[in-house]
Scaffold this active site. Structure first.
Site, short mmCIF file in Angstrom:
data_model
loop_
_atom_site.label_atom_id
_atom_site.label_comp_id
_atom_site.label_asym_id
_atom_site.label_seq_id
_atom_site.Cartn_x
_atom_site.Cartn_y
_atom_site.Cartn_z
CB CYS A 338 -1.11 0.17 1.27
SG CYS A 338 -1.31 -1.59 2.07
NE ARG A 367 2.24 -8.84 5.46
CZ ARG A 367 0.77 -8.76 5.50
NH1 ARG A 367 0.10 -9.58 5.83
NH2 ARG A 367 0.48 -7.62 4.47
CD GLN A 385 -0.34 -8.53 0.52
OE1 GLN A 385 0.10 -7.46 -0.13
NE2 GLN A 385 -1.14 -8.76 1.27
CG ASP A 387 -2.06 -5.55 -2.72
OD1 ASP A 387 -3.42 -5.59 -2.08
OD2 ASP A 387 -1.29 -5.12 -1.68
CG HIS A 389 -3.70 -0.51 -2.55
ND1 HIS A 389 -2.50 -1.05 -3.03
CD2 HIS A 389 -4.07 -0.93 -1.29
CE1 HIS A 389 -2.37 -1.84 -2.07
NE2 HIS A 389 -3.02 -1.81 -0.84
CE LYS A 473 -9.89 -8.17 8.84
NZ LYS A 473 -8.77 -8.83 8.75
CG HIS A 519 -5.79 -2.25 1.67
ND1 HIS A 519 -4.59 -1.89 1.76
CD2 HIS A 519 -6.36 -1.22 2.63
CE1 HIS A 519 -4.62 -0.82 2.69
NE2 HIS A 519 -5.33 -0.44 3.15
#
Length: 648
Positions: A338, A367, A385, A387, A389, A473, A519
């Site tokens: 992000c 992570r 991910q 991912d 945004h 979420k 997200h």
RNA sequence: GCCGAUGUAGCUCAGGGGUAGAGCGUUUCCUUGGUAAGGAAGAGGUCAUGGGUUCAAUUCCCAUCAUUGGCUCCA
């Protein structure tokens, strides 16, 4: 006169207070034999507890959740009784029923441990106790009595539990020589418990608090019939065969290396190919939905993460900063994409007319997960991910949310994930202290999610206190082969980062406004998604996705040349084809390739060579007859097209 | 991170105080075959790593690392 209303609305009348068991007996002796618990006006009760007033009831047998629950809960008491007998001085925690079976948390006497080798003994003891045919007897006691009982016994955990209960609500259950603090309900008698298996032991913190003492948790499962236990064990065995770690190894999809580091998956050629196919599939859909691909580096300056707030919250427990020769300069591996995307958003001013802006990236993040938490491909330290945004105006939030949900259902549909739960994670019901952003925004976004979920007619559950600190979420939870839940797709609303990165757009009023950020990741991560996909399909991927679609099996070495010709032809038709030209009999080749889960096997020998044909065998199905070469290519390509077409 | 278990050949696993075994796979040879295992020979292991006990350790003990069932955690 007491009126009892049954689920079919028929009413039975009884002259005096009556127990569930007696009602069942009144209906049929067979029912009385099978019934395990009873719901009385929406409360689950023991069968032998007398119903004093008019009530509507439902009797529960093994097939009902409530029936199993009572059965396993009673079994937990039996386990505790056995443990008390085998380990004098043991202290008891809690022992509930769970989805499959039950457990009991115990504090073992100094120096004692329970390990796999002790299971047999515990099982034997439990059977012995069950055969004593002891009744489960419910006793209502005062708080004082209960405290007194457990203080004398020296069960400090029970004392703690009781001291938090209200007087007048405390019940004890007694079977044989054993008494337990319990709300119930329970079976009438231990004799119903016929088959017993202690399944595992584990450590578990008292009351789930990592700072408190760790107790020993003993897991078990019981059944009313031996045969049911055997069936359950077969089922478990079947599930283990679907384990993605096992199949991933067999199909050479991925591996790990101690030298590379724990939790860092290495994708092998076939796995990488499969993953790439999934990525392209999603990319195509995203393009249709107005996403733009971006690419960001894997590291960022420490200041980036200080700005985002992640450094403060996770910095200590993450991969530590990378230093450079330049004094004081530090980079962090990115744990999420992000902040980079926020900076991409900021590269130019935005007008309200441009929104929503949707940046997508297959972003690999790192992570430092706790070592005990790592699990195959589902929980790793480096993962990618899918991912994206979305930066939008507040009034676009609900619509954007729904569009993301569409993408997720397309993906889940295409891969036959129909058994999922949508989990709406909202704020704590009363305590808002840990959340950032205005109440108004939270209320709006929580409402937007709930509306979207309802409009999409999803099967959902609401969980309070599960929201991220920056916004509510919606997660899509799917189970693996052993019934463990994993979060795959996720959509999260974020008011935090736009604030921290001072993101803006110019409104129609020519004023600066703050966009809302969403997200989202339909797969969640490629690693976890592939893992769950493997367990769902047992490694038999749909034709469009599978690494190898076809294998050519020459009947003898004489036909290797023709087989190569077939191979080239199919590969030229974009059909992923292998050849098995080992010096083996065709039966052996068929067996080996069936086990490799290749969807189509083509047997070629003299007949096929003469007529330019192939003999087609479908994996798991059998002989499909002879086809012309181009006919077969057509057949495959059509099947692939049909699988993918719907979603373009 | 914590509690339990596990670590022997590419894979699945047996063994056990005197430095290793099976099946599958792989290589070579024989065989040239028709819808789920043809035959033979060979190669392949610092028994996870580091310490300790012992005349001797892969085996026993301790630590570490990794895997694993749970717990806690999960941006």
């Amino acid at each position: 006169m007491i009126k009892i209303t049954l689920p079919d609305n028929s009413v039975r009348e009884f002259g005096e207070a009556i127990s569930g068991y007696e009602i069942a007996k009144d209906i049929s002796p067979r029912l009385a034999k099978e019934v395990l618990s009873i719901t009385v006006n929406d409360e689950v009760w023991d069968l032998q507890r007398k119903i004093e007033n008019d009530a509507s009831i439902k009797l529960h047998k093994w097939d009902d959740e409530e029936g199993k629950h009572a059965f396993w809960h009673s079994s937990a008491h039996l386990l505790a009784e056995a443990l008390e007998a085998l380990y004098p001085g043991i202290k008891l925690g809690i022992g509930p029923a769970i989805e499959y079976g039950f457990y009991y948390d115990v504090d073992l006497p100094e120096g004692k441990v329970i390990s796999d080798a002790d299971f047999k003994e515990i099982e034997t003891k439990m059977i012995e106790l069950a055969r004593q045919k002891n009744q489960y007897i419910r006793k209502e006691v005062s708080k004082e009595e209960a405290l007194d009982f457990y203080n004398k016994k020296g069960d400090e955990y029970k004392v703690e539990l009781i001291s938090e209960l209200e007087d007048g609500t405390i019940t004890l259950y007694e079977q044989g020589n054993f008494t337990d603090l319990c709300r119930g309900p329970h079976l009438p008698n231990t004799e119903n418990i016929k088959a017993i298996k202690v399944t595992s032991v584990a450590g578990a913190y008292w009351r789930g608090d990592e700072k408190r003492k760790q107790l020993t948790r003993v897991y078990g499962i019981t059944f009313p019939k031996q045969k049911m236990l055997e069936e359950y064990l077969v089922l478990l065995e079947e599930a283990r065969k679907r384990d993605h770690r096992k199949i991933g190894k067999e199909l050479e999809l991925f591996t790990f290396s101690q030298k590379v580091g724990q939790g860092l998956p290495l994708w092998l050629p076939k796995g990488a190919e499969l993953r790439e196919r999934l990525e392209n599939f999603l990319k195509k859909i995203q393009k249709k939905y107005g996403y733009q691909q971006v690419i960001a580096p894997h590291i960022g300056l420490k200041e980036l993460w200080v700005t985002s707030g992640h450094y403060e919250k996770y910095g200590k427990d993450s991969f530590q900063p990378i230093k450079t020769p330049n004094e004081g300069e530090e980079f962090l591996l990115k744990p999420m994409n992000c902040p980079h995307h926020c900076e991409i958003y900021k590269h130019k001013p935005h007008s309200y007319k441009d929104l929503p802006v949707r940046y997508a990236e297959f972003g690999t993040v790192y992570r430092y997960e706790q070592s005990g938490e790592l699990h195959g491909l589902t929980r790793v330290r480096g993962f990618t991910q899918d991912d994206a945004h979305i930066f939008c105006r507040p009034d676009q939030l609900k619509d954007e949310f729904k569009k993301v949900m569409d993408i997720i259902s397309i993906i889940f549909d295409a891969l036959d994930f129909n058994d999922f739960t949508a989990q709406v994670s909202l704020r704590h019901k009363t305590d808002y202290s840990k959340y950032i952003g205005s109440d108004e925004n939270w209320e709006k976004s929580e409402a937007a999610i709930l509306e979207a979920v309802k409009e999409k007619d999803l099967n959902y559950v609401i969980e309070y206190d599960e929201a991220a600190f920056y916004g509510p979420k919606l997660d899509f939870m799917v189970k693996d082969a052993l019934g463990r839940q994993w979060q795959l797709g996720t959509i999260q609303v974020d008011y935090n980062l736009p604030e921290r990165f001072e993101l803006e757009y110019t409104g129609a009023d020519n004023q600066k406004h703050r966009p809302v950020m969403i997200h989202r990741a339909p797969f969640g991560s490629m690693e976890r998604f592939v893992a769950v996909l493997i367990e769902h399909t047992a490694g038999k991927f749909p034709l469009w996705l599978t690494p190898d679609q076809v294998v050519v099996l020459p009947v003898s070495e004489k036909y290797n040349d023709y087989a190569k010709k077939v191979l080239n032809f199919l590969n030229n038709c974009d059909i992923r084809t292998l050849i098995d030209d080992r010096n083996e009999k065709v039966g052996k080749k068929i067996r080996d390739n069936e086990l490799k889960r290749i969807p189509y096997l083509l047997i070629v020998g003299e007949k096929e060579f003469d007529n330019e044909t192939v003999s087609v065998r479908q994996q798991g199905v059998g002989d499909k007859g002879i086809m012309k070469l181009d006919e077969f290519a057509d057949f495959i390509n059509k099947e692939v097209k049909a699988q993918v077409e719907n979603y373009k």
